[in-house]
Design a protein around this motif. Sequence first.
Motif, PDB file in Angstrom:
ATOM      1  N   GLY A 176      -0.576 -10.061   2.876  1.00 27.12           N
ATOM      2  CA  GLY A 176      -1.761  -9.333   2.421  1.00 27.12           C
ATOM      3  C   GLY A 176      -1.870  -7.970   3.073  1.00 27.12           C
ATOM      4  N   VAL A 177      -1.592  -7.914   4.375  1.00 30.81           N
ATOM      5  CA  VAL A 177      -1.628  -6.634   5.091  1.00 30.81           C
ATOM      6  C   VAL A 177      -0.551  -5.696   4.546  1.00 30.81           C
ATOM      7  N   SER A 178       0.641  -6.234   4.308  1.00 32.49           N
ATOM      8  CA  SER A 178       1.754  -5.414   3.804  1.00 32.49           C
ATOM      9  C   SER A 178       1.449  -4.882   2.407  1.00 32.49           C
ATOM     10  N   ARG A 179       0.886  -5.721   1.551  1.00 34.66           N
ATOM     11  CA  ARG A 179       0.540  -5.274   0.192  1.00 34.66           C
ATOM     12  C   ARG A 179      -0.537  -4.198   0.232  1.00 34.66           C
ATOM     13  N   TYR A 180      -1.491  -4.364   1.135  1.00 33.33           N
ATOM     14  CA  TYR A 180      -2.560  -3.370   1.243  1.00 33.33           C
ATOM     15  C   TYR A 180      -1.999  -2.032   1.726  1.00 33.33           C
ATOM     16  N   ALA A 181      -1.067  -2.099   2.668  1.00 40.61           N
ATOM     17  CA  ALA A 181      -0.418  -0.870   3.140  1.00 40.61           C
ATOM     18  C   ALA A 181       0.367  -0.214   2.007  1.00 40.61           C
ATOM     19  N   GLU A 182       1.017  -1.040   1.191  1.00 42.19           N
ATOM     20  CA  GLU A 182       1.803  -0.506   0.077  1.00 42.19           C
ATOM     21  C   GLU A 182       0.904   0.167  -0.952  1.00 42.19           C
ATOM     22  N   SER A 183      -0.307  -0.345  -1.131  1.00 42.30           N
ATOM     23  CA  SER A 183      -1.236   0.282  -2.081  1.00 42.30           C
ATOM     24  C   SER A 183      -1.599   1.697  -1.632  1.00 42.30           C
ATOM     25  N   TRP A 184      -1.633   1.930  -0.327  1.00 34.12           N
ATOM     26  CA  TRP A 184      -1.881   3.278   0.191  1.00 34.12           C
ATOM     27  C   TRP A 184      -0.639   4.149   0.054  1.00 34.12           C
ATOM     28  N   ARG A 185       0.525   3.548   0.243  1.00 34.43           N
ATOM     29  CA  ARG A 185       1.764   4.335   0.154  1.00 34.43           C
ATOM     30  C   ARG A 185       2.007   4.848  -1.258  1.00 34.43           C
ATOM     31  N   ARG A 186       1.422   4.201  -2.251  1.00 33.63           N
ATOM     32  CA  ARG A 186       1.591   4.678  -3.624  1.00 33.63           C
ATOM     33  C   ARG A 186       0.946   6.046  -3.834  1.00 33.63           C
ATOM     34  N   GLN A 187       0.123   6.469  -2.891  1.00 31.57           N
ATOM     35  CA  GLN A 187      -0.515   7.779  -2.986  1.00 31.57           C
ATOM     36  C   GLN A 187       0.178   8.818  -2.109  1.00 31.57           C
ATOM     37  N   GLN A 188       1.390   8.500  -1.659  1.00 30.23           N
ATOM     38  CA  GLN A 188       2.062   9.384  -0.712  1.00 30.23           C
ATOM     39  C   GLN A 188       2.430  10.744  -1.304  1.00 30.23           C
ATOM     40  N   SER A 189       2.422  10.863  -2.631  1.00 23.68           N
ATOM     41  CA  SER A 189       2.690  12.172  -3.232  1.00 23.68           C
ATOM     42  C   SER A 189       1.635  13.196  -2.807  1.00 23.68           C
TER      43      SER A 189
END
Length: 318
Positions: free
Chosen positions: A132-145
């Motif tokens: 769950g923590v990893s998925r939540y972090a990944e949701s933020w990384r999708r905005q890395q642009s």
Amino acid sequence: ASFNALNQMVQSAMGTLQAMVDARSRKARAAGSAKPPLFKITFSLQSVDIVIQPPVNEVNKVLGRLVRSMVESSKAFVRWMDGTCIEAPEQRGANEDDEPVVFTFYWDVAANPSVIKVMLTLNQSIQRAISGVSRYAESWRRQQSLWKTDKASVLDKFAAKDPPAAAYEEKLTKYTRMAADLAMQARDVDQEFVRVSCHALASSVRDEALGWVRAISASMRSIDMAALSSVRERIRDSDRALHARPSTLEELKAVLGLIAWTRSESMAMELKYADLEERFRTRVLFAQPADAAAACAEYDDACTVRGAWLELVDEADR
């Protein structure tokens, strides 16, 4: 009796930890009976990477060691020699470097199906939280642009297409809304028994979104100021020429041509200064608090072009 007691001890310890985990699970939150998370993880943006502190891998290792330590606690209990109450002596290998073998209850406890079942359930609960923590972090990384893309390069290509005010407004709206949404995400989020604090990350990413708003406005401003200066210069030159006294036939023809041009260009110029006003107004709407006063002043200044042109038209019609 010792074996049963050790089994009960290990299962009781893991059961207690499982109960603590279950009391903070998603199901418990849905039922409104969840207790506060066991610990907190912090997300932040450092340079161009999202940093999780403590790292998820380290948390996973520590929790894994915690579960294993409950079973390994049975290693402290040495077996007795058959028919006695004397602890079995450690057995040394053929080589001096070999670790001595101690006969404990560990291997029997670790092989107990009941212990294995509880341990497996506990590890699955831990993995749900880690995932769950990893998925939540990944949701933020999708905005890395937002923070990895070169703003200047992107906006130079965009400006080269000579986009209308509506295109700029669309981009400004996109990033302004994104900044507002990110402000709403600046809160703690619970993933099973772990609390994720993303206040610092949300603030940094919001600043990046607002950075795009400022960069787009700056790109738009450089184009608009050049266009405004060009229109002003044309009106000023035309006004100067209209007020000049022709001394030759050629000069008279030039003045008459200018009058004809002023009348014929009235509609085109009206569209031009209306577009300029709209572009300056757009920047006022999306101006940051620190830039709002300057943007308003520039908008008011741009609106004076309308009056200057109408005065020129009146002068040409006299």
